[in-house]
Design an enzyme around this catalytic site. Structure first.
Site, PDB file in Angstrom:
ATOM      1  N   HIS A  11      10.032   0.092   0.844  1.00  0.00           N
ATOM      2  CA  HIS A  11       8.800  -0.594   0.438  1.00  0.00           C
ATOM      3  C   HIS A  11       9.094  -1.648  -0.624  1.00  0.00           C
ATOM      4  CE1 HIS A  11       8.730   1.493  -3.442  1.00  0.00           C
ATOM      5  NE2 HIS A  11       9.079   2.589  -2.774  1.00  0.00           N
ATOM      6  N   GLU A  84       8.814   9.759   0.388  1.00  0.00           N
ATOM      7  CA  GLU A  84       9.888   9.955  -0.573  1.00  0.00           C
ATOM      8  C   GLU A  84      10.017  11.443  -0.884  1.00  0.00           C
ATOM      9  OE1 GLU A  84      12.654   9.418  -1.689  1.00  0.00           O
ATOM     10  OE2 GLU A  84      12.401   7.618  -2.940  1.00  0.00           O
TER      11      GLU A  84
END
Length: 210
Positions: A11, A84
Site C-alpha cells: 500500500h 498485515e
C-alpha cells in the site's frame, strides 16, 4: 507452458507510516502522498493487462487498489487473508512507545521470530498460513493471467520468501525483505514447477514523486 504473473504491491504511505506507528490491523488511511503513490502505481499497472485485483480489506490497502480498479474496470476482491500481521498490544503505538511499553514483544518482533505469537496478535507462521492459502486460490482462479495483490510490507515479505522456498528449511534464519510504499514484487509462476523472481521492491513507477 502456462505462466501466471503475480504482482505483490505494498500500500501507499499511510498516516500511520508517516507518524511511525505500527499499523497492524488498524484502519489507518493513506496520507495525501500515499494517494499520489497509488495513482502513479495504477497508471503504471493499467498497461500490464491485469486480470484480477485482490486487496487486504484494511483501508490503506483498499485505497491503494482503488485507482487501478477504476482504470481497469475490475472489481477489488477484498480479503482478511492479505492483512498485515496483527501486532496485538503494539497496534497504533509509535515504535518508541511500543519499545518502552512492551519491550519483550518489541524485541521478538525485531528478531523476526517466526513462531512467536505476539500478545493479542499473531505469529509470522499464522500470517503465512492465511496469506499463502489466499495466494494459492488466486493463482488457481486466474491461471495463465496476471494477478495484482495489494497488501502490506510484512505480508509481502512472507509471501515472497514462501514463493522462493526460503521458509521450507527445518531451521529458519531471520531474513527480511523490505518493500517501500507502493513497491512491487513480481513473480512468474510457471505451472511446470518453476517460479521466476522478476523483481523485488520495484519502485521505478514512483520516480519523480516528492
Amino acid at each position: 507452458m502456462d505462466t501466471t504473473r503475480v504482482l505483490l504491491i505494498r500500500h501507499g504511505q499511510s498516516q500511520g507510516n508517516a507518524e511511525r506507528r505500527f499499523g497492524g490491523h488498524s484502519p489507518t488511511p493513506l496520507s495525501e502522498f500515499g494517494r499520489r503513490q497509488a495513482e502513479a502505481t495504477a497508471h503504471s499497472l493499467a498497461a500490464e493487462g491485469v486480470d484480477a485485483i485482490y486487496a487486504s480489506d484494511l483501508l490503506r490497502a483498499v485505497q491503494t487498489a482503488e485507482p487501478l480498479a477504476r482504470a481497469t474496470g475490475l472489481e477489488i476482491r477484498r480479503t482478511e487473508a492479505l492483512r498485515e500481521r496483527s501486532v496485538g498490544l503494539m497496534e497504533g503505538l509509535t515504535f518508541e512507545e511500543a519499545a518502552a511499553a512492551h519491550p519483550e514483544e518489541y524485541a521478538a518482533l525485531l528478531r523476526r521470530d517466526f513462531e512467536h505469537v505476539l500478545s493479542g496478535g499473531e505469529s509470522y507462521r499464522q500470517l503465512l498460513d492465511r496469506a499463502a492459502a489466499e495466494l494459492d486460490r488466486a493463482v488457481a482462479r486466474h491461471r495463465g493471467g496476471t494477478v495484482a495483490l495489494f497488501s502490506h510490507t510484512g505480508t509481502i515479505c512472507i509471501l515472497a520468501l514462501h514463493l522462493m522456498g526460503a521458509l521450507d528449511a527445518p531451521a529458519l534464519k531471520p531474513v527480511w525483505l523490505s518493500t517501500s510504499n507502493c513497491g512491487i514484487a513480481r513473480f512468474h509462476i510457471e505451472h511446470g514447477g518453476l517460479i521466476r523472481v522478476k523483481a523485488l521492491n520495484d519502485t521505478r513507477h514512483l520516480d519523480g514523486l516528492v
